[in-house]
Write a protein that holds these residues in place. Structure first.
Motif, PDB file in Angstrom:
ATOM      1  N   ARG A  65     -52.072  -5.205 -13.732  1.00 61.57           N
ATOM      2  CA  ARG A  65     -51.577  -6.640 -13.663  1.00 61.57           C
ATOM      3  C   ARG A  65     -49.988  -7.327 -13.352  1.00 61.57           C
ATOM      4  O   ARG A  65     -49.515  -6.688 -15.071  1.00 61.57           O
ATOM      5  CB  ARG A  65     -52.338  -7.418 -13.742  1.00 61.57           C
ATOM      6  N   PRO A  66     -49.410  -6.937 -12.816  1.00 65.44           N
ATOM      7  CA  PRO A  66     -47.907  -7.853 -12.993  1.00 65.44           C
ATOM      8  C   PRO A  66     -47.809  -8.399 -13.539  1.00 65.44           C
ATOM      9  O   PRO A  66     -48.419  -9.374 -13.599  1.00 65.44           O
ATOM     10  CB  PRO A  66     -47.387  -7.875 -11.460  1.00 65.44           C
ATOM     11  N   GLU A  67     -47.377  -9.009 -14.530  1.00 69.83           N
ATOM     12  CA  GLU A  67     -46.458 -10.163 -15.497  1.00 69.83           C
ATOM     13  C   GLU A  67     -46.926 -11.734 -14.752  1.00 69.83           C
ATOM     14  O   GLU A  67     -45.585 -11.669 -14.114  1.00 69.83           O
ATOM     15  CB  GLU A  67     -45.442  -9.778 -16.287  1.00 69.83           C
ATOM     16  N   LYS A  68     -47.164 -12.545 -15.010  1.00 66.60           N
ATOM     17  CA  LYS A  68     -47.256 -13.553 -14.130  1.00 66.60           C
ATOM     18  C   LYS A  68     -45.916 -14.734 -14.771  1.00 66.60           C
ATOM     19  O   LYS A  68     -45.726 -14.351 -15.761  1.00 66.60           O
ATOM     20  CB  LYS A  68     -48.512 -14.680 -14.351  1.00 66.60           C
ATOM     21  N   ARG A  69     -45.331 -15.132 -13.847  1.00 64.27           N
ATOM     22  CA  ARG A  69     -44.250 -15.742 -14.747  1.00 64.27           C
ATOM     23  C   ARG A  69     -44.182 -17.442 -13.602  1.00 64.27           C
ATOM     24  O   ARG A  69     -45.248 -17.350 -12.673  1.00 64.27           O
ATOM     25  CB  ARG A  69     -43.108 -16.170 -13.934  1.00 64.27           C
ATOM     26  N   LEU A  70     -43.887 -18.078 -14.701  1.00 65.84           N
ATOM     27  CA  LEU A  70     -43.981 -19.610 -14.435  1.00 65.84           C
ATOM     28  C   LEU A  70     -42.383 -20.479 -14.370  1.00 65.84           C
ATOM     29  O   LEU A  70     -42.376 -21.001 -15.512  1.00 65.84           O
ATOM     30  CB  LEU A  70     -45.145 -20.481 -15.401  1.00 65.84           C
ATOM     31  N   GLU A  71     -42.509 -20.457 -13.399  1.00 61.05           N
ATOM     32  CA  GLU A  71     -40.563 -20.708 -13.507  1.00 61.05           C
ATOM     33  C   GLU A  71     -40.600 -22.273 -13.346  1.00 61.05           C
ATOM     34  O   GLU A  71     -41.601 -22.996 -12.599  1.00 61.05           O
ATOM     35  CB  GLU A  71     -39.707 -20.002 -12.299  1.00 61.05           C
ATOM     36  N   GLY A  72     -40.104 -23.053 -14.079  1.00 65.98           N
ATOM     37  CA  GLY A  72     -39.731 -24.608 -13.813  1.00 65.98           C
ATOM     38  C   GLY A  72     -38.529 -24.897 -14.367  1.00 65.98           C
ATOM     39  O   GLY A  72     -37.971 -24.920 -15.349  1.00 65.98           O
ATOM     40  N   LEU A 103     -51.289 -38.664 -27.777  1.00 68.53           N
ATOM     41  CA  LEU A 103     -52.633 -37.962 -26.954  1.00 68.53           C
ATOM     42  C   LEU A 103     -52.918 -37.302 -25.518  1.00 68.53           C
ATOM     43  O   LEU A 103     -54.240 -37.059 -25.163  1.00 68.53           O
ATOM     44  CB  LEU A 103     -53.534 -39.914 -26.013  1.00 68.53           C
ATOM     45  N   LEU A 104     -52.303 -36.824 -24.856  1.00 68.92           N
ATOM     46  CA  LEU A 104     -52.537 -36.124 -23.145  1.00 68.92           C
ATOM     47  C   LEU A 104     -51.745 -34.774 -24.070  1.00 68.92           C
ATOM     48  O   LEU A 104     -51.290 -33.587 -23.183  1.00 68.92           O
ATOM     49  CB  LEU A 104     -51.605 -36.961 -22.683  1.00 68.92           C
ATOM     50  N   ALA A 105     -50.651 -34.832 -25.510  1.00 65.73           N
ATOM     51  CA  ALA A 105     -50.193 -33.127 -25.769  1.00 65.73           C
ATOM     52  C   ALA A 105     -50.415 -31.927 -24.888  1.00 65.73           C
ATOM     53  O   ALA A 105     -50.137 -31.120 -24.565  1.00 65.73           O
ATOM     54  CB  ALA A 105     -49.793 -33.132 -26.953  1.00 65.73           C
ATOM     55  N   TRP A 106     -52.039 -32.269 -24.718  1.00 62.28           N
ATOM     56  CA  TRP A 106     -52.489 -30.413 -24.061  1.00 62.28           C
ATOM     57  C   TRP A 106     -53.118 -31.073 -22.760  1.00 62.28           C
ATOM     58  O   TRP A 106     -53.263 -29.497 -22.581  1.00 62.28           O
ATOM     59  CB  TRP A 106     -54.574 -30.917 -24.652  1.00 62.28           C
ATOM     60  N   VAL A 107     -52.514 -31.536 -22.114  1.00 59.94           N
ATOM     61  CA  VAL A 107     -52.473 -31.422 -20.910  1.00 59.94           C
ATOM     62  C   VAL A 107     -51.586 -30.493 -19.876  1.00 59.94           C
ATOM     63  O   VAL A 107     -51.287 -29.601 -19.236  1.00 59.94           O
ATOM     64  CB  VAL A 107     -51.980 -33.068 -19.921  1.00 59.94           C
ATOM     65  N   PRO A 108     -50.386 -30.482 -20.889  1.00 55.82           N
ATOM     66  CA  PRO A 108     -48.934 -29.577 -19.860  1.00 55.82           C
ATOM     67  C   PRO A 108     -50.393 -28.309 -20.113  1.00 55.82           C
ATOM     68  O   PRO A 108     -49.818 -27.021 -19.552  1.00 55.82           O
ATOM     69  CB  PRO A 108     -47.755 -29.344 -20.038  1.00 55.82           C
ATOM     70  N   ALA A 110     -51.420 -22.670 -18.897  1.00 51.86           N
ATOM     71  CA  ALA A 110     -52.471 -21.645 -19.054  1.00 51.86           C
ATOM     72  C   ALA A 110     -52.970 -21.338 -17.979  1.00 51.86           C
ATOM     73  O   ALA A 110     -53.682 -20.097 -17.592  1.00 51.86           O
ATOM     74  CB  ALA A 110     -53.770 -22.015 -20.467  1.00 51.86           C
ATOM     75  N   ILE A 111     -53.477 -22.102 -17.184  1.00 52.21           N
ATOM     76  CA  ILE A 111     -54.508 -21.915 -15.655  1.00 52.21           C
ATOM     77  C   ILE A 111     -54.041 -21.313 -15.199  1.00 52.21           C
ATOM     78  O   ILE A 111     -54.073 -20.186 -14.387  1.00 52.21           O
ATOM     79  CB  ILE A 111     -55.295 -23.458 -15.087  1.00 52.21           C
ATOM     80  N   ARG A 112     -52.016 -21.172 -15.516  1.00 49.48           N
ATOM     81  CA  ARG A 112     -51.143 -21.427 -13.818  1.00 49.48           C
ATOM     82  C   ARG A 112     -50.749 -19.624 -14.079  1.00 49.48           C
ATOM     83  O   ARG A 112     -50.565 -18.833 -13.779  1.00 49.48           O
ATOM     84  CB  ARG A 112     -49.693 -21.562 -13.343  1.00 49.48           C
ATOM     85  N   ARG A 113     -50.732 -19.441 -15.628  1.00 49.73           N
ATOM     86  CA  ARG A 113     -50.366 -17.985 -15.945  1.00 49.73           C
ATOM     87  C   ARG A 113     -51.451 -17.587 -16.861  1.00 49.73           C
ATOM     88  O   ARG A 113     -51.817 -15.605 -16.531  1.00 49.73           O
ATOM     89  CB  ARG A 113     -48.792 -18.030 -17.503  1.00 49.73           C
ATOM     90  N   GLY A 114     -52.306 -17.388 -17.335  1.00 46.93           N
ATOM     91  CA  GLY A 114     -53.466 -17.248 -18.041  1.00 46.93           C
ATOM     92  C   GLY A 114     -53.112 -15.958 -18.721  1.00 46.93           C
ATOM     93  O   GLY A 114     -54.052 -15.684 -20.110  1.00 46.93           O
ATOM     94  N   ARG A 115     -51.955 -16.279 -19.838  1.00 50.75           N
ATOM     95  CA  ARG A 115     -51.900 -15.019 -20.995  1.00 50.75           C
ATOM     96  C   ARG A 115     -52.538 -16.029 -22.496  1.00 50.75           C
ATOM     97  O   ARG A 115     -52.805 -16.910 -22.082  1.00 50.75           O
ATOM     98  CB  ARG A 115     -50.537 -16.125 -21.294  1.00 50.75           C
ATOM     99  N   PRO A 116     -53.064 -14.323 -22.910  1.00 51.48           N
ATOM    100  CA  PRO A 116     -53.704 -15.371 -24.054  1.00 51.48           C
ATOM    101  C   PRO A 116     -53.110 -16.559 -24.633  1.00 51.48           C
ATOM    102  O   PRO A 116     -53.482 -17.288 -26.131  1.00 51.48           O
ATOM    103  CB  PRO A 116     -54.205 -13.555 -25.142  1.00 51.48           C
ATOM    104  N   SER A 117     -52.177 -16.211 -24.957  1.00 52.33           N
ATOM    105  CA  SER A 117     -50.581 -17.112 -25.934  1.00 52.33           C
ATOM    106  C   SER A 117     -51.116 -18.572 -25.162  1.00 52.33           C
ATOM    107  O   SER A 117     -50.540 -19.922 -26.101  1.00 52.33           O
ATOM    108  CB  SER A 117     -49.583 -16.941 -26.384  1.00 52.33           C
ATOM    109  N   ASP A 118     -51.089 -18.688 -24.191  1.00 46.85           N
ATOM    110  CA  ASP A 118     -51.326 -20.256 -23.191  1.00 46.85           C
ATOM    111  C   ASP A 118     -52.152 -20.800 -23.631  1.00 46.85           C
ATOM    112  O   ASP A 118     -52.427 -21.329 -24.046  1.00 46.85           O
ATOM    113  CB  ASP A 118     -50.664 -19.525 -22.100  1.00 46.85           C
ATOM    114  N   TRP A 119     -53.348 -20.099 -23.678  1.00 50.36           N
ATOM    115  CA  TRP A 119     -54.657 -20.959 -24.054  1.00 50.36           C
ATOM    116  C   TRP A 119     -54.826 -20.752 -25.356  1.00 50.36           C
ATOM    117  O   TRP A 119     -55.505 -21.567 -25.771  1.00 50.36           O
ATOM    118  CB  TRP A 119     -55.891 -19.012 -23.612  1.00 50.36           C
TER     119      TRP A 119
END
Length: 130
Positions: free
Chosen positions: A8-15, A33-38, A43-52
């Motif tokens: 699959r092509p590598e998903k990119r998340l440009e910001g 307390l909300l450090a996990w939200v970003p 993780a949802i947008r890119r889905g890489r194992p490192s993001d999860w």
């Protein structure tokens, strides 16, 4: 028996910097307390194992610090190790959000596609390549 592998092509998340600073501000203004939200967003947008993995690390941080915070209420001076853990987490999350998580924006010429092929000196679709 043959197995076909598909890549699959590598998903990119440009910001841009505004988005990076906004996510970092969420971490600091929520006192961590909300450090996990970003990281859930990434993780949802890119889905890489490192993001999860980053999401799991910050969720584990929340699961440990919330009970730790409630157990230190009986001390008048607080817990210095908890303060160090909070500060290190804020700095780590901020550095990750500013410099590591989001991909740099692709240059405009990268969206134009590949250059001209061999034996064809001009890019198709230009006035010279008619």
């Amino acid at each position: 028996m043959s197995t076909a592998t598909t890549t699959r092509p590598e998903k990119r998340l440009e910001g841009g910097w505004f988005q990076r600073l906004a996510w970092s501000a969420l971490v600091w203004l929520s006192l961590g307390l909300l450090a996990w939200v970003p990281f859930l967003y990434v993780a949802i947008r890119r889905g890489r194992p490192s993001d999860w993995g980053a999401l799991a690390a910050f969720a584990l941080y929340e699961a440990v610090t919330i009970p730790w915070l409630s157990s230190t209420n009986d001390r008048p001076t607080g817990d210095p190790f908890l303060g160090i853990a909070l500060f290190v987490t804020w700095v780590t999350a901020t550095c990750m959000l500013l410099f590591a998580v989001f991909d740099p924006k692709a240059p405009a010429y990268a969206a134009a596609g590949p250059g001209p092929g061999p034996g064809y000196p001009y890019q198709p679709g230009t006035p010279y390549g008619r």
